[in-house]
Design a protein around this motif. Structure first.
Motif, PDB file in Angstrom:
ATOM      1  N   MET A   1      -0.620  -5.682   2.483  1.00 33.54           N
ATOM      2  CA  MET A   1      -1.774  -5.058   1.884  1.00 33.54           C
ATOM      3  C   MET A   1      -1.490  -4.870   0.398  1.00 33.54           C
ATOM      4  O   MET A   1      -0.454  -4.348   0.018  1.00 33.54           O
ATOM      5  CB  MET A   1      -2.025  -3.714   2.568  1.00 33.54           C
ATOM      6  N   VAL A   2      -2.414  -5.276  -0.431  1.00 35.73           N
ATOM      7  CA  VAL A   2      -2.275  -5.128  -1.865  1.00 35.73           C
ATOM      8  C   VAL A   2      -2.652  -3.703  -2.260  1.00 35.73           C
ATOM      9  O   VAL A   2      -3.653  -3.169  -1.813  1.00 35.73           O
ATOM     10  CB  VAL A   2      -3.180  -6.129  -2.603  1.00 35.73           C
ATOM     11  N   VAL A   3      -1.823  -3.088  -3.076  1.00 40.81           N
ATOM     12  CA  VAL A   3      -2.100  -1.753  -3.598  1.00 40.81           C
ATOM     13  C   VAL A   3      -2.229  -1.873  -5.103  1.00 40.81           C
ATOM     14  O   VAL A   3      -1.332  -2.377  -5.774  1.00 40.81           O
ATOM     15  CB  VAL A   3      -0.970  -0.766  -3.234  1.00 40.81           C
ATOM     16  N   LEU A   4      -3.356  -1.430  -5.618  1.00 38.87           N
ATOM     17  CA  LEU A   4      -3.569  -1.481  -7.055  1.00 38.87           C
ATOM     18  C   LEU A   4      -2.782  -0.372  -7.737  1.00 38.87           C
ATOM     19  O   LEU A   4      -2.480   0.660  -7.118  1.00 38.87           O
ATOM     20  CB  LEU A   4      -5.059  -1.337  -7.366  1.00 38.87           C
ATOM     21  N   PRO A   5      -2.452  -0.549  -9.008  1.00 44.16           N
ATOM     22  CA  PRO A   5      -1.701   0.490  -9.729  1.00 44.16           C
ATOM     23  C   PRO A   5      -2.405   1.849  -9.626  1.00 44.16           C
ATOM     24  O   PRO A   5      -3.604   1.957  -9.824  1.00 44.16           O
ATOM     25  CB  PRO A   5      -1.696  -0.017 -11.175  1.00 44.16           C
ATOM     26  N   GLY A   6      -1.639   2.847  -9.250  1.00 51.59           N
ATOM     27  CA  GLY A   6      -2.163   4.204  -9.150  1.00 51.59           C
ATOM     28  C   GLY A   6      -2.718   4.580  -7.794  1.00 51.59           C
ATOM     29  O   GLY A   6      -2.885   5.764  -7.498  1.00 51.59           O
ATOM     30  N   GLU A   7      -3.039   3.606  -6.920  1.00 53.69           N
ATOM     31  CA  GLU A   7      -3.656   3.924  -5.633  1.00 53.69           C
ATOM     32  C   GLU A   7      -2.731   4.724  -4.718  1.00 53.69           C
ATOM     33  O   GLU A   7      -3.166   5.681  -4.075  1.00 53.69           O
ATOM     34  CB  GLU A   7      -4.106   2.657  -4.910  1.00 53.69           C
ATOM     35  N   LEU A   8      -1.473   4.345  -4.631  1.00 53.85           N
ATOM     36  CA  LEU A   8      -0.544   5.054  -3.761  1.00 53.85           C
ATOM     37  C   LEU A   8      -0.335   6.480  -4.261  1.00 53.85           C
ATOM     38  O   LEU A   8      -0.324   7.430  -3.473  1.00 53.85           O
ATOM     39  CB  LEU A   8       0.788   4.315  -3.662  1.00 53.85           C
ATOM     40  N   GLU A   9      -0.193   6.628  -5.570  1.00 55.16           N
ATOM     41  CA  GLU A   9      -0.018   7.968  -6.138  1.00 55.16           C
ATOM     42  C   GLU A   9      -1.234   8.843  -5.855  1.00 55.16           C
ATOM     43  O   GLU A   9      -1.097  10.013  -5.492  1.00 55.16           O
ATOM     44  CB  GLU A   9       0.226   7.875  -7.657  1.00 55.16           C
TER      45      GLU A   9
END
Length: 82
Positions: A1-9
């Motif tokens: 799964m691709v996570v865009l910058p900042g999404e996990l945070e």
């Protein structure tokens, strides 16, 4: 799964929880309403002809996560017009 910058945070800041290496098996319901989703844990399988490793289910490694709403998402990005 691709996570865009900042999404996990953002997920963690909002109190979200992330389960990795899981595949959905079925929705759980009661009286016509969703109450959760049953998953099976996965591991990386052997490489296919294209060299990509497909997920392989781990037998007996199922888990259920309670939910009152389920959003189906395919993980695709919209292509801009032009």
């Amino acid at each position: 799964m691709v996570v865009l910058p900042g999404e996990l945070e953002e997920l963690l800041e909002e109190g979200g929880h992330l389960e990795t290496n899981c595949a959905p098996l079925r929705f759980l319901g009661d009286r016509g309403k969703v109450i959760g989703v049953r998953f099976v844990r996965t591991r990386q399988g052997e490489p296919g002809r294209d060299g990509r490793r497909a997920p392989a289910e781990i037998p007996g490694a199922e888990l259920a996560i309670g939910a009152d709403t389920v959003i189906l998402a395919t993980g695709h990005f919209r292509r801009p017009h032009g």
